[in-house]
Scaffold this motif. Structure first.
Motif, PDB file in Angstrom:
ATOM      1  N   LEU A 432     -42.027  -1.707   2.182  1.00 11.16           N
ATOM      2  CA  LEU A 432     -42.403  -1.661   3.935  1.00 11.16           C
ATOM      3  C   LEU A 432     -43.183  -2.766   3.890  1.00 11.16           C
ATOM      4  O   LEU A 432     -43.480  -3.053   5.221  1.00 11.16           O
ATOM      5  CB  LEU A 432     -43.681  -0.418   3.572  1.00 11.16           C
ATOM      6  N   VAL A 433     -43.861  -2.931   3.006  1.00  5.95           N
ATOM      7  CA  VAL A 433     -45.182  -4.523   3.290  1.00  5.95           C
ATOM      8  C   VAL A 433     -44.135  -6.633   3.983  1.00  5.95           C
ATOM      9  O   VAL A 433     -44.393  -6.406   4.514  1.00  5.95           O
ATOM     10  CB  VAL A 433     -46.005  -5.269   2.000  1.00  5.95           C
ATOM     11  N   PRO A 434     -43.182  -5.683   3.187  1.00  5.13           N
ATOM     12  CA  PRO A 434     -42.116  -6.955   4.021  1.00  5.13           C
ATOM     13  C   PRO A 434     -41.550  -6.646   4.983  1.00  5.13           C
ATOM     14  O   PRO A 434     -41.773  -7.548   6.284  1.00  5.13           O
ATOM     15  CB  PRO A 434     -40.958  -7.373   2.449  1.00  5.13           C
ATOM     16  N   GLY A 435     -40.756  -5.420   5.228  1.00  9.61           N
ATOM     17  CA  GLY A 435     -40.683  -4.885   6.438  1.00  9.61           C
ATOM     18  C   GLY A 435     -41.571  -5.226   7.340  1.00  9.61           C
ATOM     19  O   GLY A 435     -41.102  -5.861   8.288  1.00  9.61           O
ATOM     20  N   VAL A 436     -42.858  -4.814   7.124  1.00  5.57           N
ATOM     21  CA  VAL A 436     -44.243  -5.088   8.983  1.00  5.57           C
ATOM     22  C   VAL A 436     -44.172  -5.910   7.945  1.00  5.57           C
ATOM     23  O   VAL A 436     -44.793  -6.709  10.140  1.00  5.57           O
ATOM     24  CB  VAL A 436     -44.858  -3.604   7.762  1.00  5.57           C
TER      25      VAL A 436
END
Length: 519
Positions: A432-436
């Protein structure tokens, strides 16, 4: 099944692949339904919480307060108390999270039976849940009432405005330059074809009274000698929401902790967190997320602590989903932590919207801010209108927010795919962190707004105070002392007081309707 297999063998390889894929999808439909439920449930509090956390950006002009007739009612601060993150939190968040998780893990191992710990933590989170669920329920009631009693609505040809002071509906511009309006024959406050229904006079009066009950605010005063002295604006929705929150928490603790009540409490916690917490800047939020990104990997892959605590503690700090193989769950941190960045992105979109309005119209001062929250009903009923109205405040380009939603969905889908492939619990923040972050910073890079995004902050430094009253520190302190002195005199004879009162209102100001002055 043999017939189906023979059918696939006689077809082309492409059809065989499609057929086998469809059969697999059907056989595992319960699992995919649960995972779709998980995805939608994680997006729900982020979407509504981010919109509820909208507030006046530094690029907009603060509306002037109307004089109040209710004593110091106009001194009630309606701005939410926001806890801004600092760069040091990028270090402290993972450290404090590790200490907390490690402490819970050791306590679980020491107790052997975690039932006592579960009871203590359940009642602790239940107390907090009353306010979280209450706030969510209250705002939900406000949204529902905006669909039933909108302030404006359109039939596609004309825009109708509801005037509660005179209990009429009018058409025509509401600006100061065009005060002439036309009174319609609609006698009730309902929108669309409901407004044309000929209710009796008694029914119309009840409808207007109901609208007033739902729309007007009250003044809550709380005083306990030496301990408490507060004054707040509240609405019917706030009171009803708090009551519903209390009912929900009682039901949760007496009905075997149903999964949907657990999720309701989780939604309430997330919804409240988005309104009281801000990363302050994009780079601070990115540092915090990167620190927790590393923390999540270590705690899931290299220690048994995360999985042990999550599966042992039966407390409302996660979203749970019924399904095959014990169902699924998602920690609230996987919603709140990326979500506060996504909420910041939505406020950044609002900041850019007002900044562009200022530049495009070449105004000498900033555009006046119009409240952008709670207008769901007005947006729905005026979707076909070409006239400007209050709902336009909520219709602004949401480029960065939409990009972050795409990044979050991609990250969540990647989590589910990897989870199904390896059959092992996954640290959702790993994806989620890289995606956002990639979606947000990538969008800024493509649009050439990296410098603007880097410099954006919610610490107040971007607000130059244009159009607002400038006060020195001494003047602020003097006003605070005067207010406290006035409140002390107000409660001079009180030891304990809690009251809910209707504020005083001036008589409606004269208006021009159909070219005639109406008092």
């Amino acid at each position: 099944m043999n017939t189906t297999s023979n059918f696939y063998q006689g077809d082309s390889p492409a059809l065989q692949y499609i057929g086998s894929w469809g059969a697999s999808l059907w056989d595992n439909r319960d699992m995919y339904q649960m995972q779709l439920h998980l995805l939608l449930a994680s997006l729900f509090p982020i979407y509504i919480g981010a919109h509820a956390a909208l507030r006046r950006p530094a690029s907009a002009l603060q509306p002037k307060k109307e004089p109040s007739t209710d004593g110091d009612d106009d001194e009630i601060d309606l701005e939410p108390a926001i806890e801004g993150l600092r760069p040091s939190d990028a270090i402290m968040f993972p450290v404090l999270a590790s200490i907390t998780l490690g402490g819970l893990y050791l306590l679980i191992k020491w107790l052997n039976d975690p039932s006592l710990l579960n009871k203590i933590m359940t009642w602790y989170f239940s107390t907090l849940g009353v306010f979280g669920v209450g706030k969510l329920a209250g705002d939900s009631l406000h949204v529902m009432s905006s669909f039933i009693f909108p302030s404006v609505w359109s039939d596609g040809k004309q825009l109708y405005r509801v005037e509660p002071e005179f209990q009429i509906q009018v058409t025509g511009e509401s600006s100061r330059n065009q005060p002439h309006r036309t009174i319609t024959e609609k006698k009730n406050p309902l929108p669309s074809f409901f407004s044309s229904i000929s209710f009796g006079e008694a029914t119309n009066t009840k409808l207007w009274s109901t609208r007033a009950l739902l729309k007007n605010h009250w003044i809550f005063r709380g005083y306990l000698h030496g301990l408490l002295n507060t004054k707040l604006r509240v609405t019917f929705h706030d009171v009803a929401g708090l009551a519903l929150g209390l009912v929900a928490i009682i039901a949760y603790n007496t009905s075997g902790k149903a999964w949907w009540l657990t999720n309701l409490m989780g939604f309430g916690f997330c919804y409240g967190a988005f309104q009281i917490m801000s990363p302050t800047t994009f780079w601070t939020g990115s540092l915090v997320l990167m620190g927790l990104f590393i923390y999540d990997i270590v705690m899931v892959f290299y220690t048994p602590m995360m999985v042990t605590v999550a599966t042992t503690l039966d407390v409302p700090i996660k979203l749970v989903f019924p399904g095959p193989k014990h169902g699924g769950m998602l920690g609230l941190g996987d919603v709140v932590l990326p979500g506060i960045m996504m909420a910041l992105a939505l406020r950044f979109d609002l900041y850019l919207h007002y900044a562009r309005k200022h530049l495009q119209h070449e105004q000498k001062q900033k555009a006046l801010y119009i409240e952008a929250t709670g207008l769901w009903g007005e947006r729905f009923w005026t979707s076909s209108s070409k006239e400007k109205n209050v709902a336009d405040a909520a219709r602004f380009p949401k480029t960065y927010f939409k990009a972050s939603v795409v990044g979050y969905v991609v990250g969540m889908l990647t989590t589910l795919v990897v989870l199904n492939y390896f059959k092992h619990a996954q640290p959702a923040l790993l994806y989620l962190v890289p995606g956002v972050l990639i979606s947000l910073w990538g969008t800024a890079w493509v649009r050439g707004e990296m410098e603007l995004m880097w410099g954006y902050t919610e610490d107040g430094s971007l607000d130059d105070g244009e159009g607002s009253e400038e006060l020195t520190k001494e003047e602020v302190e003097k006003k605070a002392e005067e207010r406290e002195s006035r409140r002390s005199k107000e409660h001079a004879n009180h030891v304990f007081l809690f009251s809910l009162s209707d504020p005083k209102h001036d008589l409606p100001k004269a208006k021009l309707v159909d070219g005639e002055k109406e008092e």
